[in-house]
Motif scaffolding. Structure first.
Motif, PDB file in Angstrom:
ATOM      1  N   LEU A   1     -11.901  51.401  10.927  1.00  0.00           N
ATOM      2  CA  LEU A   1     -12.226  50.018  10.373  1.00  0.00           C
ATOM      3  C   LEU A   1     -11.324  48.970  11.221  1.00  0.00           C
ATOM      4  CD1 LEU A   1     -14.116  48.452   8.301  1.00  0.00           C
ATOM      5  CD2 LEU A   1     -12.430  49.118   6.711  1.00  0.00           C
ATOM      6  N   LEU A   2     -11.970  47.974  11.494  1.00  0.00           N
ATOM      7  CA  LEU A   2     -11.310  46.759  12.037  1.00  0.00           C
ATOM      8  C   LEU A   2     -11.777  45.620  11.294  1.00  0.00           C
ATOM      9  CD1 LEU A   2      -9.089  45.420  13.962  1.00  0.00           C
ATOM     10  CD2 LEU A   2     -10.783  45.293  15.640  1.00  0.00           C
ATOM     11  N   ILE A   3     -10.834  44.767  10.770  1.00  0.00           N
ATOM     12  CA  ILE A   3     -11.110  43.540  10.210  1.00  0.00           C
ATOM     13  C   ILE A   3     -10.823  42.403  10.600  1.00  0.00           C
ATOM     14  CG2 ILE A   3     -11.351  42.609   7.659  1.00  0.00           C
ATOM     15  CD1 ILE A   3     -11.316  45.368   6.556  1.00  0.00           C
ATOM     16  N   PHE A   4     -11.182  41.418  11.113  1.00  0.00           N
ATOM     17  CA  PHE A   4     -10.703  40.251  11.229  1.00  0.00           C
ATOM     18  C   PHE A   4     -10.618  39.153   9.910  1.00  0.00           C
ATOM     19  CE2 PHE A   4     -11.934  41.588  15.165  1.00  0.00           C
ATOM     20  CZ  PHE A   4     -11.312  40.955  16.067  1.00  0.00           C
ATOM     21  N   GLY A   5      -9.355  38.975   9.202  1.00  0.00           N
ATOM     22  CA  GLY A   5      -9.229  38.300   7.967  1.00  0.00           C
ATOM     23  C   GLY A   5      -9.116  39.151   6.802  1.00  0.00           C
ATOM     24  N   LEU A   6      -7.911  38.855   6.088  1.00  0.00           N
ATOM     25  CA  LEU A   6      -7.417  39.425   4.961  1.00  0.00           C
ATOM     26  C   LEU A   6      -8.121  38.702   3.682  1.00  0.00           C
ATOM     27  CD1 LEU A   6      -5.670  41.192   3.637  1.00  0.00           C
ATOM     28  CD2 LEU A   6      -3.637  39.497   3.661  1.00  0.00           C
ATOM     29  N   GLU A   7      -8.605  39.645   3.047  1.00  0.00           N
ATOM     30  CA  GLU A   7      -9.147  39.246   1.619  1.00  0.00           C
ATOM     31  C   GLU A   7      -9.024  40.726   0.522  1.00  0.00           C
ATOM     32  OE1 GLU A   7      -9.978  36.400   0.485  1.00  0.00           O
ATOM     33  OE2 GLU A   7     -10.410  35.405   2.708  1.00  0.00           O
ATOM     34  N   PRO A   8      -8.630  40.184  -0.623  1.00  0.00           N
ATOM     35  CA  PRO A   8      -8.379  41.417  -1.540  1.00  0.00           C
ATOM     36  C   PRO A   8      -9.379  42.574  -1.400  1.00  0.00           C
ATOM     37  CG  PRO A   8      -7.823  39.403  -2.711  1.00  0.00           C
ATOM     38  CD  PRO A   8      -8.509  39.161  -1.362  1.00  0.00           C
TER      39      PRO A   8
ATOM     40  N   ILE B   1     -11.471  53.024  -0.013  1.00  0.00           N
ATOM     41  CA  ILE B   1     -12.812  53.663   0.193  1.00  0.00           C
ATOM     42  C   ILE B   1     -12.597  54.614   1.481  1.00  0.00           C
ATOM     43  CG2 ILE B   1     -15.257  53.658   0.575  1.00  0.00           C
ATOM     44  CD1 ILE B   1     -15.251  50.976  -1.237  1.00  0.00           C
ATOM     45  N   ASN B   2     -12.051  54.012   2.411  1.00  0.00           N
ATOM     46  CA  ASN B   2     -11.988  54.536   3.679  1.00  0.00           C
ATOM     47  C   ASN B   2     -10.693  55.516   3.748  1.00  0.00           C
ATOM     48  OD1 ASN B   2     -12.488  55.138   6.610  1.00  0.00           O
ATOM     49  ND2 ASN B   2     -11.201  53.742   7.522  1.00  0.00           N
ATOM     50  N   ALA B   3     -10.166  56.182   2.775  1.00  0.00           N
ATOM     51  CA  ALA B   3      -9.453  57.188   2.844  1.00  0.00           C
ATOM     52  C   ALA B   3      -9.531  58.391   3.776  1.00  0.00           C
ATOM     53  CB  ALA B   3      -9.273  58.027   1.374  1.00  0.00           C
ATOM     54  N   GLY B   4      -8.277  58.616   4.426  1.00  0.00           N
ATOM     55  CA  GLY B   4      -8.388  59.517   5.650  1.00  0.00           C
ATOM     56  C   GLY B   4      -8.773  58.791   6.993  1.00  0.00           C
ATOM     57  N   GLY B   5      -8.969  57.818   6.939  1.00  0.00           N
ATOM     58  CA  GLY B   5      -9.603  56.959   8.118  1.00  0.00           C
ATOM     59  C   GLY B   5      -8.366  55.830   8.609  1.00  0.00           C
ATOM     60  N   THR B   6      -8.711  55.302   9.542  1.00  0.00           N
ATOM     61  CA  THR B   6      -7.624  53.979  10.048  1.00  0.00           C
ATOM     62  C   THR B   6      -8.371  52.719   9.693  1.00  0.00           C
ATOM     63  OG1 THR B   6      -6.913  55.461  11.741  1.00  0.00           O
ATOM     64  CG2 THR B   6      -6.624  53.140  11.855  1.00  0.00           C
ATOM     65  N   THR B   7      -7.436  51.640   9.185  1.00  0.00           N
ATOM     66  CA  THR B   7      -7.936  50.597   8.920  1.00  0.00           C
ATOM     67  C   THR B   7      -6.952  49.644   9.120  1.00  0.00           C
ATOM     68  OG1 THR B   7      -9.091  51.247   6.829  1.00  0.00           O
ATOM     69  CG2 THR B   7      -8.545  48.846   6.972  1.00  0.00           C
ATOM     70  N   ILE B   8      -7.353  48.552  10.166  1.00  0.00           N
ATOM     71  CA  ILE B   8      -6.498  47.645  10.655  1.00  0.00           C
ATOM     72  C   ILE B   8      -7.183  46.235  10.272  1.00  0.00           C
ATOM     73  CG2 ILE B   8      -5.786  46.334  12.753  1.00  0.00           C
ATOM     74  CD1 ILE B   8      -5.181  49.282  13.980  1.00  0.00           C
ATOM     75  N   ILE B   9      -6.154  45.366   9.740  1.00  0.00           N
ATOM     76  CA  ILE B   9      -6.604  44.085   9.403  1.00  0.00           C
ATOM     77  C   ILE B   9      -5.811  42.886  10.123  1.00  0.00           C
ATOM     78  CG2 ILE B   9      -6.768  42.487   7.414  1.00  0.00           C
ATOM     79  CD1 ILE B   9      -7.057  44.751   5.600  1.00  0.00           C
ATOM     80  N   LEU B  10      -6.472  42.008  10.602  1.00  0.00           N
ATOM     81  CA  LEU B  10      -5.967  40.967  11.447  1.00  0.00           C
ATOM     82  C   LEU B  10      -5.957  39.582  10.765  1.00  0.00           C
ATOM     83  CD1 LEU B  10      -7.296  41.750  14.900  1.00  0.00           C
ATOM     84  CD2 LEU B  10      -5.171  42.643  13.971  1.00  0.00           C
TER      85      LEU B  10
ATOM     86  N   ALA C   1       0.675  52.547  -0.750  1.00  0.00           N
ATOM     87  CA  ALA C   1       0.119  53.809  -0.803  1.00  0.00           C
ATOM     88  C   ALA C   1       0.645  54.976   0.213  1.00  0.00           C
ATOM     89  CB  ALA C   1      -1.225  53.780  -0.649  1.00  0.00           C
ATOM     90  N   THR C   2      -0.103  55.720   0.689  1.00  0.00           N
ATOM     91  CA  THR C   2       0.112  56.781   1.643  1.00  0.00           C
ATOM     92  C   THR C   2       0.507  55.941   2.934  1.00  0.00           C
ATOM     93  OG1 THR C   2      -1.207  58.372   0.770  1.00  0.00           O
ATOM     94  CG2 THR C   2      -0.551  58.647   2.695  1.00  0.00           C
ATOM     95  N   PRO C   3       1.798  56.054   3.622  1.00  0.00           N
ATOM     96  CA  PRO C   3       2.043  55.543   4.566  1.00  0.00           C
ATOM     97  C   PRO C   3       1.073  55.382   5.886  1.00  0.00           C
ATOM     98  CG  PRO C   3       4.040  56.695   3.973  1.00  0.00           C
ATOM     99  CD  PRO C   3       2.832  56.932   3.163  1.00  0.00           C
ATOM    100  N   GLY C   4       0.819  54.467   6.585  1.00  0.00           N
ATOM    101  CA  GLY C   4      -0.436  54.486   7.523  1.00  0.00           C
ATOM    102  C   GLY C   4      -1.439  54.460   7.128  1.00  0.00           C
ATOM    103  N   SER C   5      -1.879  54.197   5.645  1.00  0.00           N
ATOM    104  CA  SER C   5      -3.182  54.138   5.527  1.00  0.00           C
ATOM    105  C   SER C   5      -3.894  52.811   5.939  1.00  0.00           C
ATOM    106  CB  SER C   5      -3.432  54.292   3.841  1.00  0.00           C
ATOM    107  OG  SER C   5      -2.807  53.144   3.402  1.00  0.00           O
ATOM    108  N   THR C   6      -3.191  51.801   6.022  1.00  0.00           N
ATOM    109  CA  THR C   6      -3.614  50.531   6.334  1.00  0.00           C
ATOM    110  C   THR C   6      -2.512  49.755   7.003  1.00  0.00           C
ATOM    111  OG1 THR C   6      -5.097  50.450   4.442  1.00  0.00           O
ATOM    112  CG2 THR C   6      -4.695  48.156   5.394  1.00  0.00           C
ATOM    113  N   GLN C   7      -2.920  49.028   8.192  1.00  0.00           N
ATOM    114  CA  GLN C   7      -2.116  48.180   8.902  1.00  0.00           C
ATOM    115  C   GLN C   7      -2.454  46.493   8.830  1.00  0.00           C
ATOM    116  OE1 GLN C   7      -1.936  50.356  12.608  1.00  0.00           O
ATOM    117  NE2 GLN C   7       0.259  51.195  12.130  1.00  0.00           N
ATOM    118  N   ILE C   8      -1.742  45.858   8.560  1.00  0.00           N
ATOM    119  CA  ILE C   8      -2.093  44.277   8.268  1.00  0.00           C
ATOM    120  C   ILE C   8      -1.259  43.633   9.347  1.00  0.00           C
ATOM    121  CG2 ILE C   8      -2.597  42.367   6.975  1.00  0.00           C
ATOM    122  CD1 ILE C   8      -2.800  44.116   4.565  1.00  0.00           C
ATOM    123  N   TYR C   9      -1.727  43.055  10.440  1.00  0.00           N
ATOM    124  CA  TYR C   9      -0.924  42.259  11.406  1.00  0.00           C
ATOM    125  C   TYR C   9      -0.940  40.652  11.439  1.00  0.00           C
ATOM    126  CZ  TYR C   9      -0.456  46.602  14.186  1.00  0.00           C
ATOM    127  OH  TYR C   9      -0.346  48.008  14.604  1.00  0.00           O
TER     128      TYR C   9
END
Length: 323
Positions: free
Chosen positions: A138-145, A153-162, A177-185
């Protein structure tokens, strides 16, 4: 003989009779005028006395209204802030400076109560897409709560937010949470929204902007975002959400490059959903039709359009209707 008639004569009875007033009448009139003058002076004096009272009443009302506004404002719950740990992790310091790791929001499938960025039906559209594909990329342009909730919801997957707005990193509550669950750049966009039309003409004329011209990070197209983290280019994405940068005014960074780059990234996978927010605005709608194509539209909710892009499409054009 007829009687003699004089050349001029005077009427025997006058038309208006004037008689001078008696002395007693003159005195009475003077007394009445004097009393009237005294009454007028008293009235003027009384009004002058009341003016400060009126001013005091109006000032008191204004102060009470101000106090009420202050009390009402201070009683609303502010956005909580508890920023997570930050580490340097981007390869291009000019366009990506920070990454926040191990972040997840509320694990529920409904948007948090303190947010208003997405409506309930818009969030439901995105959460359903994630549920259908999880665990997914899951790739997201824009950070919202709400997007932090999507990462849960995407537990076990990869989420990157820009995100390019530094204020958003401290304005929203996040939990480790669990390290690596989400990365926000933290990224940087350099093209203002007012250049959208010129960029659209450039993309139509230049062969460097064609879908198969080159890998996104090496593209010479002026719309290509070439300074993103390397993970963005290396990953085959299942879902891309475009809700940033803000594009809120002509001088603010526009979403032209984000929509174009999302289209290129989607064509590198097998089947990728691309959801674009704020399609009631001209730029978002223009560039969605140009690079994601009406023929790929599968659903819409609120201000979201959801396109499904199949990989390995025509390398020379984005839409079948284009020349």
């Amino acid at each position: 003989m007829p009687p003699e008639v004089p050349l001029s004569s005077t009427l025997a009875t006058p038309l208006i009779r004037y008689s001078p007033p008696a002395p007693s009448d003159i005195e009475g009139s003077k007394t009445f005028k004097h009393k009237s003058l005294r009454g007028t002076r008293k009235m003027k004096f009384s009004i002058r006395k009341l003016i400060p009272v009126f001013v005091l009443i109006l000032a008191s009302i204004s102060i009470l209204r101000f106090v009420r506004i202050v009390i009402t404002t201070s009683s609303t719950r502010p956005l909580p802030a508890s920023p997570p740990h930050v580490q340097q992790a981007c390869t291009s310091p000019l366009s990506c400076s920070k990454v926040l790791t191990g972040i997840a929001g509320n694990s529920t499938s409904t948007p948090p109560a303190y947010t208003t960025s997405l409506t309930a039906k818009e969030f439901r559209l995105l959460s359903n897409l994630v549920k259908q594909r999880r665990p997914c990329n899951l790739l997201i342009f824009g950070l919202e709560p709400q997007y932090l909730s999507l990462s849960s919801i995407n537990a076990g997957g990869t989420t990157i937010i820009l995100e390019d707005d530094p204020n958003k990193f401290t304005n929203y509550r996040t939990e480790i949470a669990t390290p690596g669950s989400t990365q926000i750049y933290k990224v940087q966009y350099n093209v203002p929204a007012k250049e959208a039309y010129e960029l659209l003409k450039h993309a139509r004329r230049s062969s460097t902007c064609a879908p198969g011209a080159a890998m996104l990070q090496l593209s010479k197209c002026r719309l290509a975002l070439t300074g993103l983290p390397q993970e963005v280019y290396k990953t085959k994405w299942d879902l891309v959400v475009v809700d940033g940068p803000s594009g809120s005014n002509p001088e603010a960074p526009g979403r032209m490059g984000a929509i174009y780059s999302a289209s290129i990234l989607a064509r590198a996978g097998n089947s990728t959903d691309v959801a674009v927010h704020d399609v009631h605005r001209t730029i978002e709608r223009w560039f969605s039709w140009e690079f994601l194509c009406e023929e790929n539209l599968v659903s819409s909710k609120g201000k979201f359009l959801n396109f499904r892009i199949l990989g390995h499409t025509d390398p020379a054009r984005f839409c079948s209707s284009q020349p």
